[in-house]
Design an enzyme around this catalytic site. Structure first.
Site, PDB file in Angstrom:
ATOM      1  N   HIS A  89     -34.998 -26.736  15.272  1.00 22.19           N
ATOM      2  CA  HIS A  89     -35.590 -26.310  13.996  1.00 22.19           C
ATOM      3  C   HIS A  89     -36.949 -25.601  14.212  1.00 22.19           C
ATOM      4  O   HIS A  89     -37.983 -26.051  13.714  1.00 22.19           O
ATOM      5  CB  HIS A  89     -35.753 -27.518  13.050  1.00 22.19           C
ATOM      6  CG  HIS A  89     -35.857 -27.120  11.605  1.00 22.19           C
ATOM      7  ND1 HIS A  89     -35.397 -27.896  10.571  1.00 22.19           N
ATOM      8  CD2 HIS A  89     -36.367 -26.008  11.011  1.00 22.19           C
ATOM      9  CE1 HIS A  89     -35.629 -27.301   9.417  1.00 22.19           C
ATOM     10  NE2 HIS A  89     -36.219 -26.140   9.658  1.00 22.19           N
ATOM     11  N   GLY A 126     -31.340 -13.574   0.399  1.00 18.48           N
ATOM     12  CA  GLY A 126     -32.696 -13.634  -0.157  1.00 18.48           C
ATOM     13  C   GLY A 126     -33.644 -12.890   0.764  1.00 18.48           C
ATOM     14  O   GLY A 126     -33.242 -11.986   1.503  1.00 18.48           O
ATOM     15  N   ARG A 127     -34.900 -13.326   0.745  1.00 17.25           N
ATOM     16  CA  ARG A 127     -35.922 -12.622   1.542  1.00 17.25           C
ATOM     17  C   ARG A 127     -35.571 -12.619   3.029  1.00 17.25           C
ATOM     18  O   ARG A 127     -35.642 -11.589   3.695  1.00 17.25           O
ATOM     19  CB  ARG A 127     -37.287 -13.286   1.353  1.00 17.25           C
ATOM     20  CG  ARG A 127     -37.896 -13.046   0.008  1.00 17.25           C
ATOM     21  CD  ARG A 127     -39.116 -13.918  -0.177  1.00 17.25           C
ATOM     22  NE  ARG A 127     -38.701 -15.278  -0.459  1.00 17.25           N
ATOM     23  CZ  ARG A 127     -39.111 -15.995  -1.496  1.00 17.25           C
ATOM     24  NH1 ARG A 127     -39.990 -15.488  -2.331  1.00 17.25           N
ATOM     25  NH2 ARG A 127     -38.678 -17.221  -1.697  1.00 17.25           N
ATOM     26  N   ARG A 161     -24.885 -15.351  -4.631  1.00 15.17           N
ATOM     27  CA  ARG A 161     -24.413 -15.614  -6.002  1.00 15.17           C
ATOM     28  C   ARG A 161     -24.381 -14.321  -6.803  1.00 15.17           C
ATOM     29  O   ARG A 161     -23.435 -14.031  -7.501  1.00 15.17           O
ATOM     30  CB  ARG A 161     -25.354 -16.600  -6.688  1.00 15.17           C
ATOM     31  CG  ARG A 161     -24.910 -18.025  -6.537  1.00 15.17           C
ATOM     32  CD  ARG A 161     -25.963 -18.943  -7.059  1.00 15.17           C
ATOM     33  NE  ARG A 161     -27.269 -18.574  -6.490  1.00 15.17           N
ATOM     34  CZ  ARG A 161     -28.384 -19.244  -6.694  1.00 15.17           C
ATOM     35  NH1 ARG A 161     -28.382 -20.299  -7.455  1.00 15.17           N
ATOM     36  NH2 ARG A 161     -29.519 -18.869  -6.139  1.00 15.17           N
ATOM     37  N   GLU A 166     -30.607 -34.083  11.276  1.00 14.22           N
ATOM     38  CA  GLU A 166     -31.571 -33.838  12.362  1.00 14.22           C
ATOM     39  C   GLU A 166     -32.762 -34.804  12.260  1.00 14.22           C
ATOM     40  O   GLU A 166     -33.109 -35.213  11.153  1.00 14.22           O
ATOM     41  CB  GLU A 166     -32.040 -32.373  12.331  1.00 14.22           C
ATOM     42  CG  GLU A 166     -32.806 -31.988  11.088  1.00 14.22           C
ATOM     43  CD  GLU A 166     -33.126 -30.490  11.031  1.00 14.22           C
ATOM     44  OE1 GLU A 166     -32.213 -29.667  11.185  1.00 14.22           O
ATOM     45  OE2 GLU A 166     -34.312 -30.168  10.812  1.00 14.22           O
ATOM     46  N   ILE A 196     -29.591 -20.663  10.447  1.00 13.33           N
ATOM     47  CA  ILE A 196     -31.057 -20.853  10.407  1.00 13.33           C
ATOM     48  C   ILE A 196     -31.466 -21.351   9.023  1.00 13.33           C
ATOM     49  O   ILE A 196     -32.637 -21.248   8.649  1.00 13.33           O
ATOM     50  CB  ILE A 196     -31.841 -19.559  10.759  1.00 13.33           C
ATOM     51  CG1 ILE A 196     -31.358 -18.375   9.911  1.00 13.33           C
ATOM     52  CG2 ILE A 196     -31.772 -19.261  12.239  1.00 13.33           C
ATOM     53  CD1 ILE A 196     -32.281 -17.164   9.966  1.00 13.33           C
ATOM     54  N   ARG A 207     -30.208 -24.622   6.681  1.00 14.65           N
ATOM     55  CA  ARG A 207     -30.449 -26.055   6.619  1.00 14.65           C
ATOM     56  C   ARG A 207     -29.240 -26.779   7.183  1.00 14.65           C
ATOM     57  O   ARG A 207     -28.102 -26.305   7.026  1.00 14.65           O
ATOM     58  CB  ARG A 207     -30.602 -26.524   5.164  1.00 14.65           C
ATOM     59  CG  ARG A 207     -31.998 -26.442   4.598  1.00 14.65           C
ATOM     60  CD  ARG A 207     -32.948 -27.465   5.224  1.00 14.65           C
ATOM     61  NE  ARG A 207     -34.305 -27.346   4.690  1.00 14.65           N
ATOM     62  CZ  ARG A 207     -35.236 -26.519   5.154  1.00 14.65           C
ATOM     63  NH1 ARG A 207     -34.995 -25.709   6.166  1.00 14.65           N
ATOM     64  NH2 ARG A 207     -36.453 -26.497   4.609  1.00 14.65           N
TER      65      ARG A 207
HETATM   66  C1  8YV Z   1     -40.197 -25.414   8.661  1.00 19.68           C
HETATM   67  C2  8YV Z   1     -38.234 -24.416   7.332  1.00 19.68           C
HETATM   68  O1  8YV Z   1     -40.638 -25.310   9.958  1.00 19.68           O
HETATM   69  O2  8YV Z   1     -39.659 -23.284   5.857  1.00 19.68           O
HETATM   70  C3  8YV Z   1     -38.634 -23.927   5.982  1.00 19.68           C
HETATM   71  O3  8YV Z   1     -37.874 -24.158   5.014  1.00 19.68           O
HETATM   72  O4  8YV Z   1     -37.162 -24.870   7.497  1.00 19.68           O
HETATM   73  C4  8YV Z   1     -39.177 -24.320   8.494  1.00 19.68           C
HETATM   74  O5  8YV Z   1     -39.858 -23.119   8.436  1.00 19.68           O
HETATM   75  C5  8YV Z   1     -39.792 -26.823   8.466  1.00 19.68           C
HETATM   76  O6  8YV Z   1     -38.993 -27.022   7.372  1.00 19.68           O
HETATM   77  C6  8YV Z   1     -41.038 -27.718   8.381  1.00 19.68           C
HETATM   78  O7  8YV Z   1     -41.466 -27.989   7.106  1.00 19.68           O
END
Ligand code: 8YV
Length: 330
Positions: free
Chosen positions: A287, A156-157, A179, A269, A238, A240
């Site tokens: 994170h 994606g982006r 996908r 986490e 990076i 989830r």
């Molecule tokens: C956030 C992230 O810092 O944007 C997302 O999906 O995982 C991170 O950039 C974190 O989720 C806080 O909301």
């Protein structure tokens, strides 16, 4: 006229809270307390909207307890903390913060990948522990990044921004799995090649995970995928927690079945699988991939823009379920 009440569930920039106060009665969390699910439910009482982070979970039961809720503005691009179909079914708008964090997150993903490949964290720990007594030809030798094959799962982006860094800055051949295959005008400037998932794990020297979480991709990187990887390869997450089976990864790292990993996100986490803390060949960060000052400010501002627009009859800039905005025909 009474003003809508909104909840700001976590601490954010004070001036963003002040801006919200111009429009709404704001309850916020300046001390950044970590609220239990019950506490969040209690605080949402009477609110029309909420500014959330990825840490707050919103499910159907919570929505049913708060029928006044009209908008949930997530300060994150990912929104797997929110049951979006349940929101849509109840006419609750969900918004996220895409684009503003793309380059910052890609910078960090690239930095993590380089740190894993070149053993930066591991060698720094060695030095700080006072164990550096002499130079040695094979001390902390790692894998090159330039010219190595970059494998991206989730193009994606952010995946494309990582690919740009690799292809244009480091001369890396890029393979990706997604996908759907991207159009030629996206692939060609990067020399990016779509491959099936197994080929990605088998052929990449450095795998970077950038796909959004959904139950369908839970443990999409497990024992089997790790076994496909080269013993010299690295894995960077990076995306989830939950996309990687952290227990399987800790075992693969301990047994040196892959060279190294770099993780910014974890299953459960801020708790970590204890095995990850025991192995030296993993870089661990809390994170923070989007955590540059400018980007966190842009994320908070965009979340506030969405909240204000949604509750004042304007068009929210980045809706996740825009179908709830369509004029009702009944
Ligand atoms: C956030 C992230 O810092 O944007 C997302 O999906 O995982 C991170 O950039 C974190 O989720 C806080 O909301």
């Amino acid at each position: 006229m009474t003003r809508p009440a909104v909840l700001v569930a976590r601490a954010v920039f004070p001036d963003v809270v002040e801006r919200l106060r111009h429009h709404f009665d704001v309850e916020h969390n300046p001390d950044d307390e970590v609220w239990s699910a019950d506490e969040l439910r209690r605080r949402l009482a009477g609110k029309s909207g909420a500014l959330l982070t990825a840490s707050e979970r919103i499910d159907a039961a919570l929505l049913d307890a708060h029928p006044r809720l009209r908008v949930l503005a997530n300060m994150a691009v990912g929104y797997n903390n929110i049951d979006v179909p349940a929101c849509t079914a109840r006419g609750v708008l969900v918004t996220n913060t895409p684009d503003v964090l793309t380059e910052t997150t890609a910078d960090f993903g690239f930095a993590l990948m380089m740190a894993a490949a070149r053993r930066i964290a591991e060698s720094e720990h060695f030095l700080r522990a006072g164990r550096w007594t002499k130079w040695r030809y094979d001390m902390f030798v790692g894998a090159d990044v330039h010219g190595a094959t970059l494998g991206i799962l989730g193009m994606g982006r952010i995946g494309q921004a990582v690919a740009r860094r690799g292809a244009l800055g480091f001369g890396m051949p890029v393979i990706y799995h997604n996908r759907s295959r991207l159009p030629g005008e996206v692939e060609q400037p990067l020399g990016a090649r779509w491959v099936d998932k197994d080929t990605l794990f088998r052929d990449a020297d450095h795998v970077v995970l950038v796909l959004p979480y959904s139950p369908a991709v839970h443990h999409v990187v497990g024992e089997r995928e790790l076994a496909l990887m080269k013993p010299t390869a690295t894995l960077t997450n990076i995306a989830r927690g939950g996309i990687v089976d952290d227990a399987a990864l800790a075992r693969a790292l301990a047994e040196r079945r892959i060279a190294a990993a770099a993780l910014d996100v974890f299953e459960g986490e801020p708790q970590l699988h204890p095995g990850l803390l025991e192995v030296p060949n993993v870089v661990l960060t809390p994170h923070i991939a989007s955590a540059s000052v400018a980007t966190r400010r842009a994320m908070a501002t965009l979340a506030a823009d969405n909240l204000i627009a949604a509750l004042t009859g304007a068009a929210p800039p980045t809706p996740v379920n825009p179908e709830v905005l369509a004029p009702r025909r009944d």
